[in-house]
Structures are given as structure tokens and as C-alpha cells.
Write a protein that holds these residues in place. Structure first.
Motif, PDB file in Angstrom:
ATOM      1  N   ALA A  15      60.028  14.297   4.662  1.00  0.00           N
ATOM      2  CA  ALA A  15      58.657  13.876   4.386  1.00  0.00           C
ATOM      3  C   ALA A  15      57.847  15.031   3.798  1.00  0.00           C
ATOM      4  CB  ALA A  15      57.998  13.372   5.672  1.00  0.00           C
ATOM      5  N   ALA A  16      58.009  16.230   4.368  1.00  0.00           N
ATOM      6  CA  ALA A  16      57.278  17.390   3.858  1.00  0.00           C
ATOM      7  C   ALA A  16      57.728  17.736   2.441  1.00  0.00           C
ATOM      8  CB  ALA A  16      57.489  18.580   4.784  1.00  0.00           C
ATOM      9  N   ALA A  17      59.037  17.693   2.206  1.00  0.00           N
ATOM     10  CA  ALA A  17      59.540  17.995   0.865  1.00  0.00           C
ATOM     11  C   ALA A  17      59.005  16.990  -0.153  1.00  0.00           C
ATOM     12  CB  ALA A  17      61.069  17.987   0.876  1.00  0.00           C
ATOM     13  N   ALA A  18      58.966  15.712   0.236  1.00  0.00           N
ATOM     14  CA  ALA A  18      58.450  14.691  -0.671  1.00  0.00           C
ATOM     15  C   ALA A  18      56.967  14.900  -0.947  1.00  0.00           C
ATOM     16  CB  ALA A  18      58.688  13.301  -0.072  1.00  0.00           C
ATOM     17  N   LEU A  19      56.203  15.261   0.089  1.00  0.00           N
ATOM     18  CA  LEU A  19      54.775  15.516  -0.089  1.00  0.00           C
ATOM     19  C   LEU A  19      54.535  16.701  -1.021  1.00  0.00           C
ATOM     20  CD1 LEU A  19      53.142  15.002   3.424  1.00  0.00           C
ATOM     21  CD2 LEU A  19      52.473  13.890   1.300  1.00  0.00           C
ATOM     22  N   LEU A  20      55.280  17.776  -0.817  1.00  0.00           N
ATOM     23  CA  LEU A  20      55.110  18.962  -1.658  1.00  0.00           C
ATOM     24  C   LEU A  20      55.442  18.662  -3.113  1.00  0.00           C
ATOM     25  CD1 LEU A  20      56.630  21.645   0.746  1.00  0.00           C
ATOM     26  CD2 LEU A  20      54.233  21.420   0.087  1.00  0.00           C
ATOM     27  N   ALA A  21      56.531  17.922  -3.324  1.00  0.00           N
ATOM     28  CA  ALA A  21      56.900  17.560  -4.694  1.00  0.00           C
ATOM     29  C   ALA A  21      55.848  16.648  -5.313  1.00  0.00           C
ATOM     30  CB  ALA A  21      58.270  16.875  -4.701  1.00  0.00           C
ATOM     31  N   THR A  22      55.341  15.717  -4.531  1.00  0.00           N
ATOM     32  CA  THR A  22      54.312  14.801  -5.026  1.00  0.00           C
ATOM     33  C   THR A  22      53.043  15.545  -5.411  1.00  0.00           C
ATOM     34  OG1 THR A  22      55.169  13.001  -3.640  1.00  0.00           O
ATOM     35  CG2 THR A  22      52.910  12.784  -4.448  1.00  0.00           C
ATOM     36  N   ILE A  23      52.655  16.513  -4.590  1.00  0.00           N
ATOM     37  CA  ILE A  23      51.458  17.301  -4.889  1.00  0.00           C
ATOM     38  C   ILE A  23      51.622  18.030  -6.216  1.00  0.00           C
ATOM     39  CG2 ILE A  23      50.094  19.305  -4.181  1.00  0.00           C
ATOM     40  CD1 ILE A  23      50.653  18.445  -1.258  1.00  0.00           C
ATOM     41  N   GLY A  24      52.770  18.670  -6.421  1.00  0.00           N
ATOM     42  CA  GLY A  24      53.005  19.391  -7.667  1.00  0.00           C
ATOM     43  C   GLY A  24      52.961  18.488  -8.882  1.00  0.00           C
ATOM     44  N   VAL A  25      53.582  17.332  -8.780  1.00  0.00           N
ATOM     45  CA  VAL A  25      53.594  16.384  -9.898  1.00  0.00           C
ATOM     46  C   VAL A  25      52.187  15.875 -10.190  1.00  0.00           C
ATOM     47  CG1 VAL A  25      54.388  14.094 -10.611  1.00  0.00           C
ATOM     48  CG2 VAL A  25      55.990  15.689  -9.550  1.00  0.00           C
ATOM     49  N   LEU A  26      51.443  15.548  -9.146  1.00  0.00           N
ATOM     50  CA  LEU A  26      50.086  15.023  -9.343  1.00  0.00           C
ATOM     51  C   LEU A  26      49.146  16.073  -9.927  1.00  0.00           C
ATOM     52  CD1 LEU A  26      49.589  12.829  -6.147  1.00  0.00           C
ATOM     53  CD2 LEU A  26      49.922  12.060  -8.496  1.00  0.00           C
ATOM     54  N   VAL A  27      49.270  17.330  -9.479  1.00  0.00           N
ATOM     55  CA  VAL A  27      48.436  18.394 -10.041  1.00  0.00           C
ATOM     56  C   VAL A  27      48.677  18.517 -11.541  1.00  0.00           C
ATOM     57  CG1 VAL A  27      48.076  20.894 -10.115  1.00  0.00           C
ATOM     58  CG2 VAL A  27      48.186  19.721  -7.914  1.00  0.00           C
ATOM     59  N   ALA A  28      49.950  18.524 -11.939  1.00  0.00           N
ATOM     60  CA  ALA A  28      50.280  18.614 -13.363  1.00  0.00           C
ATOM     61  C   ALA A  28      49.799  17.387 -14.121  1.00  0.00           C
ATOM     62  CB  ALA A  28      51.787  18.782 -13.527  1.00  0.00           C
ATOM     63  N   ALA A  29      49.952  16.206 -13.520  1.00  0.00           N
ATOM     64  CA  ALA A  29      49.549  14.968 -14.188  1.00  0.00           C
ATOM     65  C   ALA A  29      48.041  14.893 -14.372  1.00  0.00           C
ATOM     66  CB  ALA A  29      50.053  13.762 -13.385  1.00  0.00           C
ATOM     67  N   VAL A  30      47.294  15.261 -13.336  1.00  0.00           N
ATOM     68  CA  VAL A  30      45.831  15.220 -13.425  1.00  0.00           C
ATOM     69  C   VAL A  30      45.336  16.213 -14.467  1.00  0.00           C
ATOM     70  CG1 VAL A  30      43.689  15.716 -12.186  1.00  0.00           C
ATOM     71  CG2 VAL A  30      45.483  14.375 -11.077  1.00  0.00           C
ATOM     72  N   ASN A  49      39.311  18.949 -10.443  1.00  0.00           N
ATOM     73  CA  ASN A  49      40.027  17.673 -10.404  1.00  0.00           C
ATOM     74  C   ASN A  49      41.508  17.864 -10.108  1.00  0.00           C
ATOM     75  OD1 ASN A  49      37.814  15.996 -10.917  1.00  0.00           O
ATOM     76  ND2 ASN A  49      37.993  16.259 -13.123  1.00  0.00           N
ATOM     77  N   ALA A  50      42.087  18.946 -10.645  1.00  0.00           N
ATOM     78  CA  ALA A  50      43.504  19.207 -10.396  1.00  0.00           C
ATOM     79  C   ALA A  50      43.777  19.521  -8.933  1.00  0.00           C
ATOM     80  CB  ALA A  50      43.986  20.362 -11.277  1.00  0.00           C
ATOM     81  N   GLN A  51      42.770  20.037  -8.218  1.00  0.00           N
ATOM     82  CA  GLN A  51      42.952  20.359  -6.805  1.00  0.00           C
ATOM     83  C   GLN A  51      42.767  19.148  -5.889  1.00  0.00           C
ATOM     84  OE1 GLN A  51      43.806  23.277  -5.035  1.00  0.00           O
ATOM     85  NE2 GLN A  51      44.542  23.899  -7.037  1.00  0.00           N
ATOM     86  N   GLN A  52      42.349  18.025  -6.440  1.00  0.00           N
ATOM     87  CA  GLN A  52      42.165  16.831  -5.616  1.00  0.00           C
ATOM     88  C   GLN A  52      43.446  16.393  -4.899  1.00  0.00           C
ATOM     89  OE1 GLN A  52      39.428  15.022  -4.699  1.00  0.00           O
ATOM     90  NE2 GLN A  52      38.260  16.705  -5.611  1.00  0.00           N
ATOM     91  N   LEU A 191      31.077  22.458  -3.260  1.00  0.00           N
ATOM     92  CA  LEU A 191      31.969  23.599  -3.428  1.00  0.00           C
ATOM     93  C   LEU A 191      32.891  23.455  -4.636  1.00  0.00           C
ATOM     94  CD1 LEU A 191      31.018  23.886  -0.399  1.00  0.00           C
ATOM     95  CD2 LEU A 191      33.154  25.111  -0.039  1.00  0.00           C
ATOM     96  N   ALA A 192      32.858  22.299  -5.292  1.00  0.00           N
ATOM     97  CA  ALA A 192      33.675  22.117  -6.485  1.00  0.00           C
ATOM     98  C   ALA A 192      33.093  22.829  -7.699  1.00  0.00           C
ATOM     99  CB  ALA A 192      33.830  20.625  -6.797  1.00  0.00           C
ATOM    100  N   GLY A 193      31.880  23.352  -7.571  1.00  0.00           N
ATOM    101  CA  GLY A 193      31.245  24.049  -8.681  1.00  0.00           C
ATOM    102  C   GLY A 193      30.565  25.316  -8.214  1.00  0.00           C
ATOM    103  N   PRO A 194      30.079  26.128  -9.140  1.00  0.00           N
ATOM    104  CA  PRO A 194      29.414  27.378  -8.768  1.00  0.00           C
ATOM    105  C   PRO A 194      28.004  27.124  -8.246  1.00  0.00           C
ATOM    106  CG  PRO A 194      29.358  27.072 -11.139  1.00  0.00           C
ATOM    107  CD  PRO A 194      30.177  25.944 -10.589  1.00  0.00           C
ATOM    108  N   GLY A 195      27.418  28.144  -7.631  1.00  0.00           N
ATOM    109  CA  GLY A 195      26.022  28.071  -7.222  1.00  0.00           C
ATOM    110  C   GLY A 195      25.763  27.284  -5.963  1.00  0.00           C
TER     111      GLY A 195
END
Length: 229
Positions: A15-30, A49-52, A191-195
């Protein structure tokens, strides 16, 4: 020793391996989708947005790390080997924290690579703020795992209850003033932006006490009183 064991537990499952792989793919896709199709291609917007996916999915790693003791029926063994239960809890939160930082760093690295060749301006404050947001959400998920012990109800409560509170806070007259102080989803948005202003930091601190510190404290109290035989 306990910390190393807990960190290995956090990633050494399918489950952890699948989550980690999913996070990486989604970051690249976004990141790719925003660079290709979105009108807003500013550095802060793309990175936020990529960190979502990191913010949404990484907390499950911390949650599952805690609930896995009961779903996999290893709680008795764990607490026999380490009788001081608070040590195990601290080790789990430290492992979840390190994992959050590592996944966040990997997410930034993927985004930065995809941004090469584009015009962008690095903002260290935004990077630190998004790292803090991801850490807080991971602590949020870990706390709910410690409170409820079982994966399915913990996941449901983790996602549904804060969303329900956000909905209620926006539609009930009079709650819109206190909602930013009690809604961790709303308080972390700046916190998604400065200031970020001092009042916004105060709102984040207050909501974090409610949604992270309180469930963790109740969970520790429940664990210390539990009969695991």
C-alpha cells in the motif's frame, strides 16, 4: 532503533509503495498539465498545484503507519518489545515527519525538472511554507490514525469530518468569522503563496491545535489505558 523500525514500517508495504508511486505520477501529471494547458503558469501557482497530491496522499502514510499495528495485529508484539508506549508513538510521528519531508522534496524535484527551460522565479518562502503544509497534513493524518486505530474509519473520518466542518462554516451565519481559526483546510490556504500575515499564522496555529494536537493527545491517552492482551 525504534525510529528506524517505524520508518521502515511506513514504506515496507504494498500500500505504501503504491501510494508513493501514485504521488510521483500525479505530481508530474499536474505539473505537465498546468504547463501545457493552464493560463496561470507562474512559478508559485505551478509549484503549489503540483504539491497538492503530496498534501492529499502523504497523510495516509502516517495514518496507515499507526493503524497498521491493529490491522496487521502487531500491536501486542510492538508494545512487548517496547513497553514504554510513548516511545513508540514518538517514533511513529518522527517517521511520518521524515517521510513527509522526503516525499515533499521528491515532489519539488520532479516539478523543478519539468520547469527547466521555462521562465520561473524561485521563492524560498513558498517552498518552506508548502513543506510546512505537507508536514501538518501528515501529522493530521497520523493523529487521526492514533485516535481511531483502524484504517477504514480513520481514513473516512480524516477526509469527511474536516470537509464537513468547512461546509458548515461557510453556510451557517456567524461561523464565517471563527471558521478560519478552527478550519485547518482554510487556515493553511494562504501558505500556498508569499506574504503570509501574522493573523494567518495565528489561525494556522489554532486550527492545528484543534485538528492535530487534540486528536493525538486523546489517542495517546486511549493507548496508555488500553489492554492489548
Amino acid at each position: 532503533m525504534t525510529f528506524g523500525v517505524e520508518l521502515r514500517k511506513a514504506v515496507d508495504t504494498r500500500a505504501a509503495a503504491a501510494l508513493l508511486a501514485t504521488i510521483g505520477v500525479l505530481v508530474a501529471a499536474v505539473t505537465g498539465a498546468q504547463l501545457a494547458f493552464a493560463d496561470d503558469r507562474t512559478w508559485a501557482s505551478v509549484v503549489a498545484n503540483a504539491q497538492q497530491p503530496v498534501s492529499v496522499l502523504t497523510p495516509l502514510l502516517g495514518l496507515l503507519l499507526v493503524t497498521g499495528e491493529w490491522s496487521q495485529r502487531t500491536a501486542l508484539t510492538t508494545f512487548v518489545l517496547v513497553p514504554v508506549r510513548s516511545r513508540v508513538v514518538v517514533a511513529k510521528f518522527l517517521a511520518a515527519s521524515v517521510l513527509s519531508l522526503l516525499v515533499t522534496a521528491a515532489g519539488f524535484a520532479i516539478t523543478f525538472v519539468l520547469l527547466l527551460g521555462s521562465e520561473w522565479r524561485f521563492s524560498g518562502s513558498v517552498v518552506l511554507q508548502l513543506t510546512l503544509v505537507n508536514w501538518l497534513t501528515t501529522m493530521f493524518g497520523t493523529s487521526f490514525g492514533l485516535l481511531l486505530w483502524h484504517s477504514a474509519p480513520a481514513i473516512v473520518v480524516y477526509y469527511v469530518v474536516p470537509f464537513g466542518w468547512t461546509f458548515v462554516g461557510r453556510i451557517v451565519p456567524g461561523l464565517e468569522r471563527v471558521s478560519p481559526w478552527l478550519d485547518i483546510g482554510q487556515s493553511r490556504t494562504p501558505l500556498a503563496g508569499p506574504g503570509v500575515e501574522a493573523g494567518e499564522w495565528a489561525q494556522l496555529g489554532t486550527s492545528s491545535l484543534l485538528w492535530i494536537a487534540l486528536p493525538a493527545a486523546v489517542g495517546v491517552l486511549r493507548l496508555n489505558r488500553a489492554d492489548l492482551s
